[in-house]
Design an enzyme around this catalytic site. Structure first.
Site, PDB file in Angstrom:
ATOM      1  N   TYR A  67      -1.814  -7.220  -8.475  1.00 35.09           N
ATOM      2  CA  TYR A  67      -0.592  -7.956  -7.633  1.00 35.09           C
ATOM      3  C   TYR A  67      -1.272  -8.210  -6.122  1.00 35.09           C
ATOM      4  O   TYR A  67      -0.505  -8.340  -5.179  1.00 35.09           O
ATOM      5  CB  TYR A  67       0.651  -7.029  -7.432  1.00 35.09           C
ATOM      6  CG  TYR A  67       1.035  -6.757  -8.762  1.00 35.09           C
ATOM      7  CD1 TYR A  67       1.915  -7.486  -9.544  1.00 35.09           C
ATOM      8  CD2 TYR A  67       1.089  -5.400  -9.358  1.00 35.09           C
ATOM      9  CE1 TYR A  67       2.331  -7.331 -10.732  1.00 35.09           C
ATOM     10  CE2 TYR A  67       1.401  -5.077 -10.482  1.00 35.09           C
ATOM     11  CZ  TYR A  67       2.287  -6.133 -11.219  1.00 35.09           C
ATOM     12  OH  TYR A  67       2.703  -5.750 -12.458  1.00 35.09           O
ATOM     13  N   ILE A 127      -0.054  -9.542  -0.906  1.00 37.94           N
ATOM     14  CA  ILE A 127       0.677  -8.556  -1.787  1.00 37.94           C
ATOM     15  C   ILE A 127       2.056  -8.860  -2.228  1.00 37.94           C
ATOM     16  O   ILE A 127       2.854  -9.023  -1.606  1.00 37.94           O
ATOM     17  CB  ILE A 127       0.581  -7.243  -1.039  1.00 37.94           C
ATOM     18  CG1 ILE A 127      -0.852  -6.667  -0.426  1.00 37.94           C
ATOM     19  CG2 ILE A 127       1.163  -6.151  -2.033  1.00 37.94           C
ATOM     20  CD1 ILE A 127      -0.777  -5.636   0.276  1.00 37.94           C
ATOM     21  N   CYS A 128       2.080  -8.763  -3.645  1.00 41.87           N
ATOM     22  CA  CYS A 128       3.069  -9.166  -4.356  1.00 41.87           C
ATOM     23  C   CYS A 128       3.934  -7.939  -4.718  1.00 41.87           C
ATOM     24  O   CYS A 128       3.739  -7.359  -5.710  1.00 41.87           O
ATOM     25  CB  CYS A 128       2.792  -9.868  -5.808  1.00 41.87           C
ATOM     26  SG  CYS A 128       4.219 -10.447  -6.275  1.00 41.87           S
ATOM     27  N   MET A 129       4.851  -7.605  -3.661  1.00 43.46           N
ATOM     28  CA  MET A 129       5.654  -6.504  -3.807  1.00 43.46           C
ATOM     29  C   MET A 129       6.962  -6.741  -3.099  1.00 43.46           C
ATOM     30  O   MET A 129       7.236  -7.344  -2.217  1.00 43.46           O
ATOM     31  CB  MET A 129       5.125  -5.246  -3.037  1.00 43.46           C
ATOM     32  CG  MET A 129       3.860  -4.547  -3.662  1.00 43.46           C
ATOM     33  SD  MET A 129       3.101  -3.353  -2.804  1.00 43.46           S
ATOM     34  CE  MET A 129       4.502  -2.368  -2.491  1.00 43.46           C
ATOM     35  N   HIS A 135       9.641 -15.975  -6.711  1.00 41.02           N
ATOM     36  CA  HIS A 135      10.324 -14.848  -7.241  1.00 41.02           C
ATOM     37  C   HIS A 135      11.814 -14.683  -6.987  1.00 41.02           C
ATOM     38  O   HIS A 135      12.369 -14.241  -7.734  1.00 41.02           O
ATOM     39  CB  HIS A 135       9.668 -13.412  -7.084  1.00 41.02           C
ATOM     40  CG  HIS A 135       8.082 -13.111  -7.468  1.00 41.02           C
ATOM     41  ND1 HIS A 135       8.020 -12.752  -8.760  1.00 41.02           N
ATOM     42  CD2 HIS A 135       7.054 -12.803  -6.719  1.00 41.02           C
ATOM     43  CE1 HIS A 135       6.717 -12.529  -8.913  1.00 41.02           C
ATOM     44  NE2 HIS A 135       6.120 -12.659  -7.852  1.00 41.02           N
TER      45      HIS A 135
END
Length: 279
Positions: A198, A205-207, A266
């Site tokens: 991620y 950062i994909c969070m 998202h």
């Protein structure tokens, strides 16, 4: 008989002429005092009469007419000029009020809250005995940290990569906004260059918890770093070993652009990164 009356008159005249001069002067003074009093009385009467005259309805009406004449009539040149002046004054007052910067107490309060929170977190991180993360302030700036992640799951491929490449830590840059902790920090990977896990272009950062939608003011930096370490392992993150690509450093500009893009994606299709409960 007539001669007798004349003699008596002459005697009276003679008596007046032979009276005491002081008595005569007193009588004159009295006469002058009476004249002055009479003059004052007349002056008072005159002023009262004048006031009475000025207060008559006719005079009041004349005064009113005179004041009306001095004022510009609606639609006249004077009235238009006065209207222009009034508008100019109103516009200048509006412009001056709009040019005044907003009051600073709210911003100052946010800065104080952010400072207290970050100082507290720094102390708690330094108390940790497991050497999970260490923090360095970038240019002694309390609001921008370089965080070293020393540990990930020791059963993971990423941990093996770290051992084989002699990588002691994963370095991240964390920037705290003005309204932190009520808004999330911006976090990106600096080194080494990672693949998957991620971690996207620029080190973004994909969070979900790093977005306003997924963020909570209760999250600490330590908790965020533990969640990141878990997402690296779950996303099968690896250290890039490709000859040309591994030496290319991540950039902040690219990371910010990538993060904005992934947030939009998202929000439209949902999040697939590990939930906060994982790890």
């Amino acid at each position: 008989m007539a001669t007798l009356l004349r003699k008596i008159g002459l005697i009276r005249l003679h008596d007046r002429d032979t009276e005491d001069p002081k008595h005569h002067q007193g009588s004159l003074k009295g006469t002058k005092g009476n004249q002055k009093n009479n003059t004052k009385h007349c002056n008072n009467n005159t002023s009262n009469e004048t006031n009475n005259i000025l207060s008559t309805p006719e005079i009041k009406a004349k005064k009113f007419d005179h004041s009306v004449k001095d004022k510009p009539l609606p639609g006249s040149t004077k009235d238009k000029q006065g209207g222009k002046d009034t508008k100019e004054k109103q516009q200048s007052s509006k412009s001056s009020s709009s040019s005044i910067p907003p009051l600073a107490p709210h911003r100052q309060h946010c800065t104080q809250v952010r400072t207290r929170r970050l100082m507290k977190e720094l102390q708690e991180i330094r108390r940790l005995g497991d050497n999970f993360i260490t923090v360095e302030l970038l240019d002694d700036n309390l609001f921008e940290w370089n965080v070293k992640l020393h540990q990930v799951d020791k059963d993971s491929a990423l941990w093996q990569d770290m051992k084989e490449t002699n990588t002691e830590f994963i370095l991240l840059n964390v920037t705290f906004p003005d309204n932190f902790p009520f808004s999330p920090p911006f976090m990106r990977v600096l080194t080494p260059r990672l693949e998957n896990g991620y971690v996207l272009d620029g080190g973004a950062i994909c969070m979900e918890l790093l977005t306003p939608r997924g963020w909570s003011s209760a999250y600490t930096v330590e908790a965020v770093m533990r969640q990141f370490a878990a997402s690296l392992v779950k996303g099968q993150g690896r250290i890039c070993r490709k000859a040309g690509k591994s030496k290319k450093a991540f950039s902040r500009k690219e990371a910010e652009a990538t993060f904005k893009s992934l947030v939009k994606t998202h929000e439209k299709y949902g999040w697939v990164s590990p939930p906060v409960s994982d790890g």
